[in-house]
Design a protein around this motif. Structure first.
Motif, short mmCIF file in Angstrom:
data_model
loop_
_atom_site.label_atom_id
_atom_site.label_comp_id
_atom_site.label_asym_id
_atom_site.label_seq_id
_atom_site.Cartn_x
_atom_site.Cartn_y
_atom_site.Cartn_z
N ARG A 23 1.07 0.91 6.78
CA ARG A 23 1.59 -0.42 6.50
C ARG A 23 0.54 -1.50 6.63
O ARG A 23 0.57 -2.51 5.91
N GLY A 27 -0.14 -4.18 3.82
CA GLY A 27 -0.01 -5.58 4.17
C GLY A 27 -1.27 -6.37 3.83
O GLY A 27 -1.19 -7.49 3.31
N GLY A 79 2.01 -8.78 -3.99
CA GLY A 79 1.59 -9.94 -3.22
C GLY A 79 1.06 -11.05 -4.10
O GLY A 79 1.16 -12.24 -3.75
#
Length: 533
Positions: A23, A27, A79
Protein backbone atom coordinates in the motif's frame (compact mmCIF):
# COMPACT_ATOMS: atom_id res chain seq x y z
CA UNK A 1 26.16 22.02 0.44
CA UNK A 2 28.54 19.99 -1.75
CA UNK A 3 27.52 18.06 -4.87
CA UNK A 4 28.32 14.85 -3.00
CA UNK A 5 25.95 15.78 -0.16
CA UNK A 6 23.16 16.62 -2.62
CA UNK A 7 23.74 13.35 -4.47
CA UNK A 8 23.61 11.39 -1.22
CA UNK A 9 20.29 12.96 -0.24
CA UNK A 10 18.81 12.21 -3.67
CA UNK A 11 20.06 8.62 -3.41
CA UNK A 12 18.38 8.21 -0.02
CA UNK A 13 15.13 9.70 -1.32
CA UNK A 14 15.17 7.50 -4.42
CA UNK A 15 15.88 4.44 -2.29
CA UNK A 16 12.72 5.04 -0.28
CA UNK A 17 10.67 4.95 -3.45
CA UNK A 18 12.52 1.95 -4.89
CA UNK A 19 12.10 -0.04 -1.67
CA UNK A 20 8.45 0.85 -1.10
CA UNK A 21 6.04 -2.08 -1.21
CA UNK A 22 2.33 -2.82 -0.97
CA UNK A 23 0.00 0.00 0.00
CA UNK A 24 2.89 2.36 0.65
CA UNK A 25 4.04 2.02 -2.95
CA UNK A 26 0.55 2.55 -4.34
CA UNK A 27 0.01 5.52 -2.03
CA UNK A 28 3.25 7.14 -3.17
CA UNK A 29 2.29 6.54 -6.80
CA UNK A 30 -1.12 8.15 -6.29
CA UNK A 31 0.48 11.09 -4.46
CA UNK A 32 2.98 11.59 -7.29
CA UNK A 33 0.10 11.50 -9.78
CA UNK A 34 -1.79 14.17 -7.83
CA UNK A 35 1.35 16.29 -7.74
CA UNK A 36 1.62 16.05 -11.52
CA UNK A 37 -1.96 17.37 -11.82
CA UNK A 38 -0.84 20.68 -10.35
CA UNK A 39 1.40 21.19 -13.38
CA UNK A 40 -1.74 21.45 -15.56
CA UNK A 41 -4.37 24.20 -15.88
CA UNK A 42 -5.47 26.04 -13.90
CA UNK A 43 -2.52 25.78 -11.47
CA UNK A 44 0.29 25.50 -14.07
CA UNK A 45 2.88 24.59 -11.40
CA UNK A 46 5.15 22.97 -13.98
CA UNK A 47 8.24 22.51 -11.74
CA UNK A 48 6.29 19.91 -9.76
CA UNK A 49 6.62 17.57 -12.75
CA UNK A 50 10.35 17.44 -12.02
CA UNK A 51 9.41 15.84 -8.67
CA UNK A 52 6.46 13.68 -9.70
CA UNK A 53 7.97 12.02 -12.77
CA UNK A 54 11.28 10.94 -11.17
CA UNK A 55 9.22 9.55 -8.29
CA UNK A 56 7.26 7.44 -10.78
CA UNK A 57 10.49 6.14 -12.34
CA UNK A 58 11.95 5.22 -8.95
CA UNK A 59 8.78 3.37 -7.98
CA UNK A 60 8.90 1.43 -11.25
CA UNK A 61 12.59 0.76 -10.70
CA UNK A 62 11.64 -1.19 -7.57
CA UNK A 63 9.24 -3.41 -9.53
CA UNK A 64 10.25 -6.72 -11.04
CA UNK A 65 6.83 -8.02 -12.11
CA UNK A 66 4.32 -6.93 -14.73
CA UNK A 67 1.45 -6.81 -12.27
CA UNK A 68 3.42 -4.44 -10.05
CA UNK A 69 4.23 -2.23 -13.05
CA UNK A 70 0.53 -2.15 -13.86
CA UNK A 71 -0.47 -1.36 -10.27
CA UNK A 72 2.00 1.53 -10.03
CA UNK A 73 0.82 3.02 -13.34
CA UNK A 74 -2.82 2.54 -12.40
CA UNK A 75 -2.37 4.19 -8.99
CA UNK A 76 -0.45 7.10 -10.50
CA UNK A 77 -3.21 7.66 -13.08
CA UNK A 78 -6.03 7.52 -10.53
CA UNK A 79 -4.17 9.94 -8.29
CA UNK A 80 -3.64 12.14 -11.33
CA UNK A 81 -7.14 12.09 -12.80
CA UNK A 82 -9.36 12.26 -9.71
CA UNK A 83 -8.25 15.82 -8.83
CA UNK A 84 -7.87 16.67 -12.52
CA UNK A 85 -11.36 15.56 -13.59
CA UNK A 86 -13.44 15.93 -10.42
CA UNK A 87 -15.42 18.70 -12.09
CA UNK A 88 -17.18 16.25 -14.43
CA UNK A 89 -19.32 15.10 -11.52
CA UNK A 90 -20.53 18.70 -11.09
CA UNK A 91 -22.68 18.27 -14.22
CA UNK A 92 -24.76 15.65 -12.42
CA UNK A 93 -25.78 18.13 -9.73
CA UNK A 94 -27.88 20.08 -12.22
CA UNK A 95 -30.39 17.24 -11.69
CA UNK A 96 -28.89 15.06 -8.98
CA UNK A 97 -32.26 13.42 -8.30
CA UNK A 98 -32.07 11.73 -11.71
CA UNK A 99 -28.35 11.16 -12.05
CA UNK A 100 -27.14 10.40 -8.51
CA UNK A 101 -26.29 6.81 -9.48
CA UNK A 102 -23.74 8.09 -12.04
CA UNK A 103 -21.79 10.05 -9.44
CA UNK A 104 -19.35 7.24 -8.49
CA UNK A 105 -18.59 6.58 -12.16
CA UNK A 106 -17.99 10.27 -12.90
CA UNK A 107 -15.80 10.79 -9.85
CA UNK A 108 -13.91 7.48 -9.70
CA UNK A 109 -14.95 5.32 -12.65
CA UNK A 110 -13.52 7.52 -15.39
CA UNK A 111 -10.14 7.95 -13.61
CA UNK A 112 -10.04 4.19 -13.11
CA UNK A 113 -10.79 3.63 -16.80
CA UNK A 114 -8.00 6.02 -17.77
CA UNK A 115 -5.81 4.23 -15.25
CA UNK A 116 -6.07 1.06 -17.34
CA UNK A 117 -4.30 2.91 -20.16
CA UNK A 118 -1.39 4.07 -18.03
CA UNK A 119 -1.19 0.73 -16.23
CA UNK A 120 -0.77 -1.02 -19.58
CA UNK A 121 1.77 1.60 -20.65
CA UNK A 122 3.87 1.03 -17.54
CA UNK A 123 3.81 -2.72 -18.19
CA UNK A 124 5.30 -2.03 -21.63
CA UNK A 125 7.82 0.35 -20.09
CA UNK A 126 8.86 -2.21 -17.47
CA UNK A 127 9.23 -4.99 -20.03
CA UNK A 128 11.47 -2.88 -22.29
CA UNK A 129 13.47 -1.46 -19.39
CA UNK A 130 14.26 -4.89 -17.96
CA UNK A 131 14.72 -6.55 -21.34
CA UNK A 132 17.26 -3.98 -22.53
CA UNK A 133 18.72 -3.14 -19.12
CA UNK A 134 18.03 0.57 -19.55
CA UNK A 135 19.55 2.97 -17.04
CA UNK A 136 20.19 6.70 -16.86
CA UNK A 137 18.70 8.85 -19.61
CA UNK A 138 17.61 5.79 -21.61
CA UNK A 139 15.34 4.72 -18.73
CA UNK A 140 13.82 8.22 -18.69
CA UNK A 141 13.35 8.19 -22.47
CA UNK A 142 11.58 4.84 -22.24
CA UNK A 143 9.10 6.29 -19.75
CA UNK A 144 8.49 9.39 -21.90
CA UNK A 145 7.83 7.19 -24.95
CA UNK A 146 5.39 5.00 -23.02
CA UNK A 147 3.58 8.03 -21.56
CA UNK A 148 3.18 9.68 -24.97
CA UNK A 149 1.88 6.45 -26.51
CA UNK A 150 -0.68 6.18 -23.70
CA UNK A 151 -1.82 9.79 -24.21
CA UNK A 152 -2.19 9.22 -27.94
CA UNK A 153 -4.18 6.02 -27.50
CA UNK A 154 -6.58 7.47 -24.95
CA UNK A 155 -7.03 10.43 -27.26
CA UNK A 156 -8.20 8.18 -30.10
CA UNK A 157 -9.65 4.90 -28.85
CA UNK A 158 -13.37 4.58 -28.04
CA UNK A 159 -14.13 8.06 -29.49
CA UNK A 160 -11.13 9.47 -27.58
CA UNK A 161 -10.61 11.62 -24.49
CA UNK A 162 -7.47 13.77 -24.97
CA UNK A 163 -8.09 15.92 -21.90
CA UNK A 164 -5.32 17.18 -19.59
CA UNK A 165 -2.47 16.00 -21.79
CA UNK A 166 0.74 16.83 -19.96
CA UNK A 167 1.86 19.30 -22.64
CA UNK A 168 -1.01 21.64 -21.71
CA UNK A 169 1.01 22.72 -18.70
CA UNK A 170 2.95 25.03 -21.06
CA UNK A 171 -0.07 27.12 -22.13
CA UNK A 172 1.09 30.22 -20.18
CA UNK A 173 4.69 29.79 -21.44
CA UNK A 174 4.11 30.85 -25.03
CA UNK A 175 7.68 30.46 -26.38
CA UNK A 176 7.73 26.76 -25.41
CA UNK A 177 4.12 26.32 -26.51
CA UNK A 178 5.14 27.16 -30.10
CA UNK A 179 6.53 23.60 -30.29
CA UNK A 180 2.99 22.39 -31.02
CA UNK A 181 3.09 24.21 -34.35
CA UNK A 182 5.54 21.48 -35.41
CA UNK A 183 4.78 18.38 -33.35
CA UNK A 184 1.26 19.00 -32.04
CA UNK A 185 0.37 18.72 -28.37
CA UNK A 186 1.37 15.05 -28.16
CA UNK A 187 4.88 15.98 -29.30
CA UNK A 188 5.11 18.64 -26.61
CA UNK A 189 4.01 16.02 -24.07
CA UNK A 190 6.88 13.79 -25.23
CA UNK A 191 9.44 16.59 -24.80
CA UNK A 192 7.98 17.55 -21.42
CA UNK A 193 7.97 14.04 -20.00
CA UNK A 194 11.49 13.39 -21.24
CA UNK A 195 12.84 16.56 -19.64
CA UNK A 196 10.95 15.91 -16.39
CA UNK A 197 12.06 12.26 -16.22
CA UNK A 198 15.80 12.90 -16.75
CA UNK A 199 16.47 13.97 -13.13
CA UNK A 200 15.77 10.35 -12.15
CA UNK A 201 19.29 9.68 -13.45
CA UNK A 202 20.63 11.57 -10.42
CA UNK A 203 20.23 8.26 -8.61
CA UNK A 204 21.26 4.84 -9.87
CA UNK A 205 24.28 2.77 -10.83
CA UNK A 206 25.92 5.74 -12.60
CA UNK A 207 24.38 8.92 -11.13
CA UNK A 208 24.91 12.04 -13.21
CA UNK A 209 23.65 15.62 -13.42
CA UNK A 210 24.20 15.77 -17.15
CA UNK A 211 20.87 14.22 -18.28
CA UNK A 212 18.86 16.69 -16.17
CA UNK A 213 20.88 19.63 -17.46
CA UNK A 214 20.51 18.39 -21.04
CA UNK A 215 16.72 18.31 -20.60
CA UNK A 216 16.65 21.90 -19.33
CA UNK A 217 18.92 22.98 -22.19
CA UNK A 218 16.55 21.39 -24.72
CA UNK A 219 13.62 23.32 -23.24
CA UNK A 220 15.65 26.52 -23.31
CA UNK A 221 16.44 25.99 -27.00
CA UNK A 222 12.76 25.38 -27.76
CA UNK A 223 11.85 28.54 -25.86
CA UNK A 224 14.42 30.52 -27.84
CA UNK A 225 13.09 29.21 -31.14
CA UNK A 226 9.49 29.83 -30.04
CA UNK A 227 10.26 33.40 -29.01
CA UNK A 228 11.87 34.01 -32.39
CA UNK A 229 8.85 32.49 -34.16
CA UNK A 230 6.48 34.87 -32.41
CA UNK A 231 8.48 38.01 -33.18
CA UNK A 232 6.45 40.45 -35.24
CA UNK A 233 3.86 37.87 -36.31
CA UNK A 234 0.13 37.70 -35.79
CA UNK A 235 -0.23 41.18 -34.36
CA UNK A 236 -2.52 42.55 -37.07
CA UNK A 237 -6.28 42.18 -37.45
CA UNK A 238 -8.64 41.27 -40.27
CA UNK A 239 -9.94 44.40 -41.93
CA UNK A 240 -13.59 45.34 -41.41
CA UNK A 241 -14.40 42.47 -39.04
CA UNK A 242 -15.37 43.29 -35.45
CA UNK A 243 -16.94 40.61 -33.31
CA UNK A 244 -19.23 40.95 -30.33
CA UNK A 245 -18.89 37.95 -28.01
CA UNK A 246 -21.97 37.57 -25.82
CA UNK A 247 -21.58 35.68 -22.53
CA UNK A 248 -25.03 35.65 -20.85
CA UNK A 249 -23.96 33.73 -17.72
CA UNK A 250 -27.23 31.80 -17.43
CA UNK A 251 -27.02 29.03 -14.78
CA UNK A 252 -27.63 25.56 -16.16
CA UNK A 253 -30.42 24.99 -13.64
CA UNK A 254 -32.37 27.90 -15.21
CA UNK A 255 -31.37 27.50 -18.84
CA UNK A 256 -34.14 25.11 -19.92
CA UNK A 257 -36.96 25.96 -17.51
CA UNK A 258 -40.07 26.63 -19.56
CA UNK A 259 -40.99 29.76 -17.61
CA UNK A 260 -37.43 31.10 -17.97
CA UNK A 261 -36.80 30.55 -21.69
CA UNK A 262 -38.18 33.84 -22.99
CA UNK A 263 -36.39 35.83 -20.28
CA UNK A 264 -33.12 34.09 -21.18
CA UNK A 265 -33.59 34.97 -24.84
CA UNK A 266 -34.37 38.59 -24.00
CA UNK A 267 -31.26 38.75 -21.83
CA UNK A 268 -29.17 37.62 -24.80
CA UNK A 269 -30.85 40.19 -27.01
CA UNK A 270 -30.27 43.01 -24.52
CA UNK A 271 -26.56 42.20 -24.33
CA UNK A 272 -26.34 41.91 -28.10
CA UNK A 273 -27.95 45.29 -28.73
CA UNK A 274 -26.06 47.12 -25.99
CA UNK A 275 -24.33 50.39 -27.02
CA UNK A 276 -21.81 49.83 -29.79
CA UNK A 277 -23.99 47.32 -31.66
CA UNK A 278 -23.77 49.54 -34.76
CA UNK A 279 -19.97 49.28 -34.72
CA UNK A 280 -19.68 45.47 -34.82
CA UNK A 281 -20.09 43.18 -37.81
CA UNK A 282 -20.92 39.87 -36.11
CA UNK A 283 -22.67 38.98 -32.87
CA UNK A 284 -21.81 35.53 -31.49
CA UNK A 285 -23.86 33.62 -28.93
CA UNK A 286 -22.78 30.41 -27.13
CA UNK A 287 -23.77 26.78 -27.61
CA UNK A 288 -27.55 26.10 -27.39
CA UNK A 289 -28.13 29.79 -26.68
CA UNK A 290 -31.54 29.74 -28.39
CA UNK A 291 -33.81 27.85 -25.96
CA UNK A 292 -36.26 26.70 -28.66
CA UNK A 293 -36.03 24.12 -31.42
CA UNK A 294 -34.68 25.53 -34.65
CA UNK A 295 -34.52 24.38 -38.24
CA UNK A 296 -32.10 25.09 -41.06
CA UNK A 297 -35.13 25.34 -43.36
CA UNK A 298 -36.00 28.99 -44.02
CA UNK A 299 -39.45 28.09 -45.27
CA UNK A 300 -40.55 26.68 -41.92
CA UNK A 301 -43.43 29.02 -41.11
CA UNK A 302 -43.52 27.73 -37.55
CA UNK A 303 -40.15 29.28 -36.72
CA UNK A 304 -40.63 32.49 -38.72
CA UNK A 305 -41.45 34.67 -35.66
CA UNK A 306 -38.35 33.31 -33.89
CA UNK A 307 -36.08 34.12 -36.83
CA UNK A 308 -37.58 37.60 -37.13
CA UNK A 309 -36.78 38.15 -33.46
CA UNK A 310 -33.22 36.82 -33.78
CA UNK A 311 -32.63 39.00 -36.83
CA UNK A 312 -32.65 42.08 -34.59
CA UNK A 313 -29.37 40.92 -33.08
CA UNK A 314 -27.63 40.74 -36.48
CA UNK A 315 -25.65 43.87 -37.42
CA UNK A 316 -26.25 45.33 -40.89
CA UNK A 317 -24.22 43.43 -43.49
CA UNK A 318 -23.10 40.93 -40.89
CA UNK A 319 -24.83 38.17 -38.97
CA UNK A 320 -25.81 36.64 -35.67
CA UNK A 321 -23.99 33.35 -35.08
CA UNK A 322 -25.70 31.26 -32.45
CA UNK A 323 -25.95 27.79 -31.07
CA UNK A 324 -29.30 25.99 -30.91
CA UNK A 325 -30.84 22.54 -31.00
CA UNK A 326 -32.20 21.41 -34.35
CA UNK A 327 -35.06 18.98 -34.94
CA UNK A 328 -35.21 17.13 -38.25
CA UNK A 329 -37.97 14.79 -39.45
CA UNK A 330 -37.88 12.40 -42.38
CA UNK A 331 -40.77 11.42 -44.61
CA UNK A 332 -41.75 8.55 -42.29
CA UNK A 333 -42.09 10.78 -39.23
CA UNK A 334 -38.79 9.71 -37.65
CA UNK A 335 -37.10 12.54 -35.79
CA UNK A 336 -33.42 13.30 -35.36
CA UNK A 337 -31.90 15.79 -32.93
CA UNK A 338 -28.79 17.88 -33.57
CA UNK A 339 -26.67 20.24 -31.51
CA UNK A 340 -26.18 22.96 -34.10
CA UNK A 341 -24.86 26.38 -35.05
CA UNK A 342 -26.87 28.83 -37.14
CA UNK A 343 -25.91 31.95 -39.07
CA UNK A 344 -28.86 34.40 -39.08
CA UNK A 345 -28.77 37.61 -41.14
CA UNK A 346 -30.66 40.83 -40.57
CA UNK A 347 -33.47 39.82 -42.92
CA UNK A 348 -34.24 36.74 -40.80
CA UNK A 349 -32.63 34.17 -43.08
CA UNK A 350 -30.51 31.22 -41.99
CA UNK A 351 -27.68 31.49 -44.50
CA UNK A 352 -25.58 28.63 -43.08
CA UNK A 353 -25.74 25.98 -40.39
CA UNK A 354 -23.50 23.35 -38.88
CA UNK A 355 -24.24 20.22 -36.80
CA UNK A 356 -21.90 19.03 -34.08
CA UNK A 357 -20.05 15.96 -35.33
CA UNK A 358 -18.15 14.70 -32.25
CA UNK A 359 -20.72 14.04 -29.54
CA UNK A 360 -20.03 13.56 -25.82
CA UNK A 361 -20.58 9.94 -24.66
CA UNK A 362 -23.14 9.77 -21.84
CA UNK A 363 -23.66 13.52 -22.18
CA UNK A 364 -25.30 13.73 -25.62
CA UNK A 365 -25.80 10.07 -26.39
CA UNK A 366 -25.56 6.69 -24.67
CA UNK A 367 -23.02 4.29 -26.17
CA UNK A 368 -24.09 0.64 -26.07
CA UNK A 369 -27.61 1.76 -25.23
CA UNK A 370 -28.99 -1.77 -25.53
CA UNK A 371 -26.77 -2.97 -22.67
CA UNK A 372 -27.69 -0.13 -20.29
CA UNK A 373 -30.62 -0.02 -17.83
CA UNK A 374 -33.97 0.75 -19.39
CA UNK A 375 -35.01 4.37 -19.02
CA UNK A 376 -31.47 5.66 -18.63
CA UNK A 377 -30.86 8.90 -20.55
CA UNK A 378 -27.86 11.01 -21.47
CA UNK A 379 -27.15 13.80 -18.99
CA UNK A 380 -27.59 16.63 -21.51
CA UNK A 381 -30.34 15.08 -23.64
CA UNK A 382 -33.54 13.14 -23.16
CA UNK A 383 -32.97 11.41 -26.50
CA UNK A 384 -29.70 10.71 -28.27
CA UNK A 385 -28.37 13.46 -30.48
CA UNK A 386 -27.24 12.58 -34.00
CA UNK A 387 -23.79 13.53 -35.28
CA UNK A 388 -23.35 15.91 -38.18
CA UNK A 389 -20.75 15.92 -40.94
CA UNK A 390 -17.55 17.64 -40.01
CA UNK A 391 -15.25 19.30 -39.63
CA UNK A 392 -15.90 21.69 -42.49
CA UNK A 393 -15.52 25.26 -43.64
CA UNK A 394 -18.40 27.65 -42.92
CA UNK A 395 -19.09 30.58 -45.24
CA UNK A 396 -20.03 33.73 -43.34
CA UNK A 397 -21.34 37.06 -44.66
CA UNK A 398 -18.75 39.80 -44.23
CA UNK A 399 -16.07 37.58 -42.66
CA UNK A 400 -13.44 35.03 -43.73
CA UNK A 401 -14.49 31.35 -43.75
CA UNK A 402 -14.36 29.69 -40.33
CA UNK A 403 -14.11 26.16 -39.00
CA UNK A 404 -17.02 25.83 -36.54
CA UNK A 405 -16.59 23.61 -33.47
CA UNK A 406 -19.17 23.04 -30.78
CA UNK A 407 -17.98 22.48 -27.22
CA UNK A 408 -16.12 19.19 -26.78
CA UNK A 409 -14.99 18.69 -30.38
CA UNK A 410 -12.37 21.43 -30.11
CA UNK A 411 -10.25 19.27 -27.77
CA UNK A 412 -9.17 16.86 -30.53
CA UNK A 413 -5.81 17.86 -32.05
CA UNK A 414 -5.57 17.44 -35.80
CA UNK A 415 -9.35 17.06 -36.12
CA UNK A 416 -10.59 20.65 -36.08
CA UNK A 417 -10.09 21.59 -39.72
CA UNK A 418 -11.73 20.32 -42.91
CA UNK A 419 -9.82 18.06 -45.27
CA UNK A 420 -7.85 19.16 -48.29
CA UNK A 421 -10.91 18.69 -50.51
CA UNK A 422 -12.71 21.63 -48.91
CA UNK A 423 -13.01 24.70 -51.13
CA UNK A 424 -11.10 27.10 -48.87
CA UNK A 425 -8.93 26.68 -45.78
CA UNK A 426 -10.72 28.37 -42.86
CA UNK A 427 -8.99 31.48 -41.52
CA UNK A 428 -10.25 31.14 -37.95
CA UNK A 429 -11.66 28.60 -35.52
CA UNK A 430 -15.08 29.35 -34.01
CA UNK A 431 -15.93 27.46 -30.84
CA UNK A 432 -19.35 27.75 -29.18
CA UNK A 433 -19.65 26.04 -25.81
CA UNK A 434 -21.69 25.79 -22.63
CA UNK A 435 -19.55 25.09 -19.58
CA UNK A 436 -22.33 26.12 -17.20
CA UNK A 437 -22.70 22.40 -16.40
CA UNK A 438 -19.45 22.56 -14.43
CA UNK A 439 -19.94 25.72 -12.38
CA UNK A 440 -16.92 27.43 -10.82
CA UNK A 441 -14.60 24.43 -11.01
CA UNK A 442 -11.32 23.72 -12.78
CA UNK A 443 -13.18 22.38 -15.83
CA UNK A 444 -13.87 25.66 -17.67
CA UNK A 445 -10.27 26.84 -17.11
CA UNK A 446 -8.92 23.56 -18.47
CA UNK A 447 -11.27 23.72 -21.45
CA UNK A 448 -10.18 27.25 -22.35
CA UNK A 449 -6.50 26.31 -22.10
CA UNK A 450 -6.97 23.21 -24.27
CA UNK A 451 -8.92 25.24 -26.81
CA UNK A 452 -6.18 27.85 -27.15
CA UNK A 453 -3.60 25.24 -28.22
CA UNK A 454 -5.60 24.43 -31.35
CA UNK A 455 -4.94 27.99 -32.56
CA UNK A 456 -1.17 27.51 -32.33
CA UNK A 457 -1.28 24.08 -33.97
CA UNK A 458 -3.29 25.37 -36.92
CA UNK A 459 -1.76 28.84 -37.19
CA UNK A 460 -5.08 30.67 -37.14
CA UNK A 461 -6.95 32.60 -34.42
CA UNK A 462 -9.63 31.02 -32.29
CA UNK A 463 -12.82 32.68 -31.06
CA UNK A 464 -14.55 31.02 -28.13
CA UNK A 465 -17.97 32.01 -26.82
CA UNK A 466 -19.24 30.30 -23.67
CA UNK A 467 -22.47 30.59 -21.73
CA UNK A 468 -20.87 31.21 -18.33
CA UNK A 469 -17.25 31.53 -19.47
CA UNK A 470 -14.52 31.59 -20.27
CA UNK A 471 -15.13 33.45 -23.56
CA UNK A 472 -12.26 35.01 -25.45
CA UNK A 473 -10.14 35.45 -28.55
CA UNK A 474 -6.77 33.72 -28.90
CA UNK A 475 -4.43 34.59 -31.75
CA UNK A 476 -2.41 32.15 -33.87
CA UNK A 477 0.44 32.13 -31.32
CA UNK A 478 -1.63 31.52 -28.20
CA UNK A 479 -1.81 35.15 -27.06
CA UNK A 480 -5.14 35.99 -25.42
CA UNK A 481 -6.33 39.17 -27.15
CA UNK A 482 -9.33 39.58 -24.87
CA UNK A 483 -11.56 37.50 -22.61
CA UNK A 484 -14.59 37.54 -20.32
CA UNK A 485 -13.96 35.91 -16.92
CA UNK A 486 -15.81 32.84 -15.69
CA UNK A 487 -19.15 33.61 -14.07
CA UNK A 488 -19.58 37.11 -15.50
CA UNK A 489 -22.41 38.14 -17.81
CA UNK A 490 -20.89 40.55 -20.29
CA UNK A 491 -19.94 41.31 -23.88
CA UNK A 492 -16.57 41.69 -25.58
CA UNK A 493 -16.21 43.74 -28.76
CA UNK A 494 -12.97 42.75 -30.47
CA UNK A 495 -11.33 42.62 -33.89
CA UNK A 496 -10.53 39.26 -35.45
CA UNK A 497 -6.74 38.68 -35.38
CA UNK A 498 -4.79 37.72 -38.46
CA UNK A 499 -3.34 34.24 -38.81
CA UNK A 500 0.32 33.25 -38.96
CA UNK A 501 2.32 34.25 -42.02
CA UNK A 502 2.61 30.61 -43.08
CA UNK A 503 0.75 27.39 -42.37
CA UNK A 504 2.49 25.50 -39.49
CA UNK A 505 4.10 22.14 -40.17
CA UNK A 506 1.61 20.42 -37.87
CA UNK A 507 -1.30 21.79 -39.90
CA UNK A 508 0.34 20.34 -43.02
CA UNK A 509 1.45 16.93 -41.76
CA UNK A 510 -0.46 16.30 -38.54
CA UNK A 511 0.85 13.56 -36.27
CA UNK A 512 3.27 12.22 -38.91
CA UNK A 513 5.96 14.48 -37.40
CA UNK A 514 5.15 13.11 -33.94
CA UNK A 515 5.60 9.58 -35.28
CA UNK A 516 9.02 10.46 -36.71
CA UNK A 517 10.18 12.07 -33.46
CA UNK A 518 8.78 9.22 -31.34
CA UNK A 519 10.47 6.58 -33.47
CA UNK A 520 13.69 8.58 -33.47
CA UNK A 521 13.78 8.70 -29.67
CA UNK A 522 12.94 4.99 -29.54
CA UNK A 523 15.74 4.07 -31.93
CA UNK A 524 18.24 6.22 -30.03
CA UNK A 525 17.17 4.62 -26.77
CA UNK A 526 17.61 1.10 -28.11
CA UNK A 527 21.02 1.89 -29.60
CA UNK A 528 22.13 3.47 -26.34
CA UNK A 529 21.22 0.54 -24.09
CA UNK A 530 23.22 0.34 -20.88
CA UNK A 531 24.81 3.72 -21.53
CA UNK A 532 24.37 7.07 -19.79
CA UNK A 533 25.44 10.57 -20.70
Amino acid sequence: MTDHAVSSRIDRLAARFVMARGRARLGLAALAGALATLALPPAHLLPLLWLAVPALIWLLRGSSRKRDDFAIGFAFAVGHHVPGLYWISAALFTDIGRFWFMLPFALLGLPALLGLFLGAGMVAHGWVRRRLGLIGWAEAACLALAWTAVEYLRGHLFTGFPWNLIGYGWVPVLPVLQTVSVTGIYGLSLVTMLAAALPAALSGPKPSWRPALAGLLALALLAGWGGWRMTGQGLGTVENVTLRLVQPNIPQTLKWREEQKLANLRHLMDLSRAPGHDRVTHVIWPETAVPYWMSSDNDDAGQRPLLDYLADAAPPGGALITGGNRLDSDGDGNQSYFNSLFVVTGDGRVTASFDKFHLVPFGEYLPLRGLLPKGMTAVAAGADFSPGDGPRSLTLPGAPPASPLICYEVIFPGAVMPGAGDAARPQWLLNLTNDAWYGHTAGPYQHFAITSVRAVEEGIPLVRVANTGISGVVDAFGRIRGSIPLGQGSILDIALPEGADSVPLYAHYGDAILAIVWLGVLLTTILSRRRTL
